[in-house]
Motif scaffolding. Structure first.
Motif, PDB file in Angstrom:
ATOM      1  N   TRP A  75       0.840  -1.196   0.000  1.00  0.00           N
ATOM      2  CA  TRP A  75       0.000   0.000   0.000  1.00  0.00           C
ATOM      3  C   TRP A  75       0.879   1.252   0.000  1.00  0.00           C
ATOM      4  O   TRP A  75       0.646   2.195  -0.768  1.00  0.00           O
ATOM      5  CB  TRP A  75      -0.907  -0.016   1.234  1.00  0.00           C
ATOM      6  N   LEU A  80      -0.705   4.941  -2.358  1.00  0.00           N
ATOM      7  CA  LEU A  80      -2.149   4.978  -2.565  1.00  0.00           C
ATOM      8  C   LEU A  80      -2.844   6.046  -1.725  1.00  0.00           C
ATOM      9  O   LEU A  80      -4.066   6.086  -1.651  1.00  0.00           O
ATOM     10  CB  LEU A  80      -2.758   3.598  -2.250  1.00  0.00           C
ATOM     11  N   THR A 312     -13.541   1.415  -5.275  1.00  0.00           N
ATOM     12  CA  THR A 312     -12.373   2.016  -4.632  1.00  0.00           C
ATOM     13  C   THR A 312     -11.090   1.421  -5.186  1.00  0.00           C
ATOM     14  O   THR A 312     -10.116   2.136  -5.454  1.00  0.00           O
ATOM     15  CB  THR A 312     -12.431   1.819  -3.105  1.00  0.00           C
ATOM     16  N   LEU A 316      -8.079   3.476  -6.970  1.00  0.00           N
ATOM     17  CA  LEU A 316      -6.726   3.425  -6.428  1.00  0.00           C
ATOM     18  C   LEU A 316      -5.723   2.969  -7.488  1.00  0.00           C
ATOM     19  O   LEU A 316      -4.636   3.542  -7.613  1.00  0.00           O
ATOM     20  CB  LEU A 316      -6.679   2.480  -5.230  1.00  0.00           C
TER      21      LEU A 316
END
Length: 328
Positions: A75, A80, A312, A316
């Motif tokens: 992540w 992100l 989502t 992203l």
């Protein structure tokens, strides 16, 4: 439904609410350093829905689906932006007698279908597409065993939430609006000593699990000297509210190698619920009175992910691709 915020829950929360399948693949990958690998990962995630269609059109009744989870380190590497509130690496647990290890994992692919060949083909094409942009850290092929039993002989997942209770337990709500509809995912691969378990009398097995073996009736252990697995895995907060998680565990095994196990996968609205459940199992409640199931089941892995809702995830990935192409 117990929490008002769920009157606006998004419907497209990947396929977390899909019913128990007959076959599954649990695939945990690590991603090497470098923008080239990140770019290929993003391209693969961007095409995931099309890959499900490519494989799944052969038999729609096979109900092929795939949930992707992103680990804490990846992540950050994908940049992100703001993280889900509770996302962090799996915290290893050291108990008086048994430990829960933390193991590497950047991506989780939870592949499910009514046919094992669909899981196989999807995984084959997925890994072909990723190429050297990912390395397999763990791969488990699960199967449904009789009437949804584990290899210890007990029905698994009985306490799973259903109906409107499912999203309230498994999917993030208004407490983290940006990630509404996503889910925290914890995976552990357990190996069983079936020989030792088989030498335990059935009534003692039932006391350890907290349910009868034949007809799956819950046992009352309020006055028992040691709490059962069922009770230790039941989480109640300080206000007396019970917090459920969604389990999609699967048995796996290779008799020729004497390997028999259960792949635990828990989806939760709140990561702390699973963390507290594992603390109670390994440390004990009270401390030292650990889950006796661990005397026969040993965890080999432990990894935490976040599975965003489909919209989502798409947003992203699109943003990450733009940054990688722009060199930012």
């Amino acid at each position: 439904m117990s929490e008002k915020s769920w009157d606006r829950v998004p419907i497209d929360a990947q396929s977390i609410d899909a019913p128990l399948s007959r076959a599954a693949v649990f695939l945990v990958l690590t991603v090497p350093e470098g923008d080239a690998a990140l770019g290929k990962v993003c391209a693969t995630l961007d095409g995931l829905a099309d890959l499900v269609k490519t494989v799944g059109f052969r038999d729609l009744g096979a109900r092929l689906s795939c949930i992707v989870g992103i680990g804490s380190a990846l992540w950050d590497r994908l940049r992100l932006g703001r993280r889900p509130l509770e996302l962090k690496p799996f915290a290893p647990i050291r108990g008086a007698r048994h430990d829960a290890p933390a193991t590497p994992g950047d991506l989780l692919f939870h592949i499910r279908a009514e046919r094992a060949d669909f899981c196989f083909e999807f995984e084959r094409l997925l890994l072909d597409g990723l190429g050297d942009a990912a390395t397999v850290a763990d791969e488990v092929c699960g199967f449904r065993y009789f009437d949804a039993r584990d290899l210890l002989g007990f029905v698994d997942g009985t306490a799973n939430p259903t109906g409107p209770d499912l999203p309230a337990s498994a999917l993030v709500g208004g407490e983290d609006e940006e990630f509404r509809g996503g889910s925290y995912v914890v995976v552990q691969k357990y190996l069983h000593d079936l020989g030792a378990w088989g030498r335990v009398p059935a009534p003692e097995q039932e006391a350890i699990i907290g349910r009868t073996k034949l007809d799956n009736v819950e046992l009352d252990d309020d006055d028992a000297p040691r709490k059962s697995h069922k009770t230790l895995a039941t989480i109640v907060d300080e206000q007396g509210a019970e917090h459920d998680i969604l389990r999609d565990n699967m048995p796996f095994g290779r008799p020729g190698r004497r390997e028999f196990g259960t792949y635990f996968i828990g989806y939760s609205r709140r990561l702390w619920v699973i963390e507290k459940m594992l603390q109670r199992m390994y440390v004990g409640e009270p401390a030292g009175a650990y889950d006796r199931l661990l005397d026969f089941s040993t965890p080999e892995t432990g990894t935490t992910f976040f599975a965003p809702s489909r919209p989502t995830l798409e947003a992203l990935v699109e943003a990450a691709q733009a940054r990688i192409k722009g060199g930012g």
